[in-house]
Design a protein around this motif. Structure first.
Motif, PDB file in Angstrom:
ATOM      1  N   UNK A 199      -5.255   8.080  -1.224  1.00 57.00           N
ATOM      2  CA  UNK A 199      -6.198   7.301  -0.412  1.00 57.00           C
ATOM      3  C   UNK A 199      -5.645   7.134   1.000  1.00 57.00           C
ATOM      4  N   UNK A 200      -6.515   7.053   1.978  1.00 59.45           N
ATOM      5  CA  UNK A 200      -6.085   7.073   3.363  1.00 59.45           C
ATOM      6  C   UNK A 200      -5.121   5.941   3.686  1.00 59.45           C
ATOM      7  N   UNK A 201      -5.354   4.748   3.118  1.00 60.83           N
ATOM      8  CA  UNK A 201      -4.452   3.627   3.402  1.00 60.83           C
ATOM      9  C   UNK A 201      -3.067   3.880   2.818  1.00 60.83           C
ATOM     10  N   UNK A 202      -3.015   4.437   1.619  1.00 64.88           N
ATOM     11  CA  UNK A 202      -1.737   4.754   1.001  1.00 64.88           C
ATOM     12  C   UNK A 202      -1.036   5.872   1.769  1.00 64.88           C
ATOM     13  N   UNK A 203      -1.805   6.850   2.233  1.00 62.59           N
ATOM     14  CA  UNK A 203      -1.228   7.960   2.994  1.00 62.59           C
ATOM     15  C   UNK A 203      -0.602   7.459   4.289  1.00 62.59           C
ATOM     16  N   UNK A 204      -1.311   6.582   5.000  1.00 63.94           N
ATOM     17  CA  UNK A 204      -0.795   6.046   6.254  1.00 63.94           C
ATOM     18  C   UNK A 204       0.452   5.203   6.003  1.00 63.94           C
ATOM     19  N   UNK A 205       0.417   4.373   4.958  1.00 58.84           N
ATOM     20  CA  UNK A 205       1.554   3.500   4.651  1.00 58.84           C
ATOM     21  C   UNK A 205       2.788   4.304   4.269  1.00 58.84           C
ATOM     22  N   UNK A 206       2.608   5.293   3.405  1.00 60.79           N
ATOM     23  CA  UNK A 206       3.749   6.101   2.949  1.00 60.79           C
ATOM     24  C   UNK A 206       4.307   6.936   4.093  1.00 60.79           C
ATOM     25  N   UNK A 207       3.422   7.512   4.894  1.00 60.73           N
ATOM     26  CA  UNK A 207       3.871   8.332   6.022  1.00 60.73           C
ATOM     27  C   UNK A 207       4.585   7.512   7.084  1.00 60.73           C
ATOM     28  N   UNK A 208       4.301   6.215   7.158  1.00 61.94           N
ATOM     29  CA  UNK A 208       5.004   5.372   8.128  1.00 61.94           C
ATOM     30  C   UNK A 208       6.492   5.325   7.811  1.00 61.94           C
ATOM     31  N   UNK A 209       6.827   5.372   6.518  1.00 63.85           N
ATOM     32  CA  UNK A 209       8.240   5.397   6.129  1.00 63.85           C
ATOM     33  C   UNK A 209       8.867   6.759   6.425  1.00 63.85           C
ATOM     34  N   UNK A 210       8.056   7.817   6.391  1.00 62.91           N
ATOM     35  CA  UNK A 210       8.576   9.134   6.786  1.00 62.91           C
ATOM     36  C   UNK A 210       9.162   9.052   8.197  1.00 62.91           C
ATOM     37  N   UNK A 211       8.489   8.286   9.070  1.00 61.74           N
ATOM     38  CA  UNK A 211       8.934   8.178  10.455  1.00 61.74           C
ATOM     39  C   UNK A 211      10.340   7.639  10.583  1.00 61.74           C
ATOM     40  N   UNK A 212      10.715   6.695   9.714  1.00 59.34           N
ATOM     41  CA  UNK A 212      12.072   6.139   9.746  1.00 59.34           C
ATOM     42  C   UNK A 212      13.081   7.206   9.346  1.00 59.34           C
ATOM     43  N   UNK A 213      12.768   7.933   8.266  1.00 52.47           N
ATOM     44  CA  UNK A 213      13.667   8.978   7.765  1.00 52.47           C
ATOM     45  C   UNK A 213      13.854  10.081   8.800  1.00 52.47           C
ATOM     46  N   UNK A 226       0.811  -1.219   0.000  1.00 56.62           N
ATOM     47  CA  UNK A 226       0.000   0.000   0.000  1.00 56.62           C
ATOM     48  C   UNK A 226       0.849   1.276   0.000  1.00 56.62           C
ATOM     49  N   UNK A 227       2.161   1.138   0.109  1.00 52.74           N
ATOM     50  CA  UNK A 227       3.054   2.291   0.181  1.00 52.74           C
ATOM     51  C   UNK A 227       3.315   2.848  -1.222  1.00 52.74           C
ATOM     52  N   UNK A 228       3.245   4.172  -1.368  1.00 57.61           N
ATOM     53  CA  UNK A 228       3.548   4.830  -2.639  1.00 57.61           C
ATOM     54  C   UNK A 228       5.059   5.029  -2.715  1.00 57.61           C
ATOM     55  N   UNK A 229       5.763   4.004  -3.195  1.00 56.01           N
ATOM     56  CA  UNK A 229       7.230   4.008  -3.197  1.00 56.01           C
ATOM     57  C   UNK A 229       7.810   5.109  -4.097  1.00 56.01           C
ATOM     58  N   UNK A 230       7.303   5.326  -5.313  1.00 53.97           N
ATOM     59  CA  UNK A 230       7.859   6.403  -6.143  1.00 53.97           C
ATOM     60  C   UNK A 230       7.760   7.783  -5.483  1.00 53.97           C
ATOM     61  N   UNK A 231       6.607   8.068  -4.873  1.00 46.49           N
ATOM     62  CA  UNK A 231       6.452   9.346  -4.172  1.00 46.49           C
ATOM     63  C   UNK A 231       7.411   9.414  -2.991  1.00 46.49           C
ATOM     64  N   UNK A 232       7.536   8.325  -2.265  1.00 47.01           N
ATOM     65  CA  UNK A 232       8.438   8.288  -1.120  1.00 47.01           C
ATOM     66  C   UNK A 232       9.866   8.591  -1.541  1.00 47.01           C
TER      67      UNK A 232
END
Length: 276
Positions: A183-197, A85-91
């Protein structure tokens, strides 16, 4: 500061840290927000009860919160990536600007006075609370994420604000991604990787920035309290499922309003401390 060496004082602080973890996990599971936006306000309210000097209260709360985000964000990002569900290209496109923002936010968080740091947290928390209080579940500004300089500006903002506030990527990242059509699921998934960065370099910065400060309590590495790190993480992981279970019985819009009310009370508490 000798009272901080008292075993009873340390035991009381440990209990307060465990309570912080339970509150963080419960509200994170209930409201779908990162623990940092809960941990920092709770610690900010707890530290004065233990005589921790005002000059380091906010910095210690932020640094400790950032350290607790490291393991939880890594675990969360791995699970979301596995589900696809993570938007890897945007990330990938946002990594450089978020990282640059983290460096800026960490520097400001370490350098500015404690009262100024508290004021910044209160203002940003108020903006998040108003967003949660006044918008619907599916509210959006536009249907696609900006490109070019605007994209990098947004990434820098997410990194700087999150590092300075001691929060992961979810509190600021999810509303912004949703605002731009994710979409909310994609937003949550992508933002979870923000936390690592955000959490790893920011934690290192707060450790370095507070190293040797005589006002800090025992068992602190710079502005990271090891008692808090050791107890908040397991306690929050324990309580999170309780919040998730409770969330399924409450409408999503009501959850947003509850979160807004929680942040509103936090902001009032911080402004009151600044005025007194």
């Amino acid at each position: 500061m000798d009272f901080m060496q008292d075993p009873l004082w340390l035991a009381g602080l440990a209990l307060a840290m465990a309570f912080t973890g339970l509150a963080s996990g419960l509200l994170a599971g209930l409201l779908g927000v990162g623990g940092g936006i809960v941990i920092v306000p709770v610690l900010f309210s707890v530290f004065p009860l233990f005589g921790i000097p005002e000059a380091v209260q906010m910095k210690l709360a932020v640094g400790t919160s950032l350290a607790t985000i490291i393991p939880t964000s890594i675990q969360s990002a791995r699970k979301h990536f596995a589900k696809g569900t993570m938007d890897v290209p945007l990330l990938r496109s946002l990594v450089p600007s978020i990282a640059g923002g983290v460096l800026l936010g960490t520097l400001l968080g370490v350098v500015v006075a404690g009262s100024a740091h508290t004021a910044v947290f209160a203002v940003i928390a108020l903006a998040v609370a108003l967003n949660m209080a006044l918008t619907g579940v599916d509210w959006r500004l536009r249907d696609s994420f900006p490109t070019g300089k605007r994209r990098h500006s947004i990434g820098t903002f997410i990194g700087a604000v999150s590092a300075m506030m001691g929060i992961g990527g979810g509190t600021v990242g999810v509303p912004i991604l949703s605002m731009f059509g994710a979409p909310i699921r994609s937003a949550v998934a992508t933002a979870s990787a923000f936390g690592v960065i955000i959490s790893i370099p920011a934690t290192i910065g707060f450790v370095y920035g507070g190293w040797g400060n005589p006002l800090l309590p025992p068992l602190s590495l710079g502005y990271v309290n090891l008692i808090g790190f050791a107890l908040i993480v397991p306690a929050s992981l324990l309580a999170a499922p309780w919040g998730v279970k409770l969330a399924h019985s409450i409408p999503p819009l009501l959850l947003k309003r509850l979160f807004a009310a929680f942040l509103g009370l936090t902001v009032l508490r911080m402004f009151w401390s600044l005025a007194s």
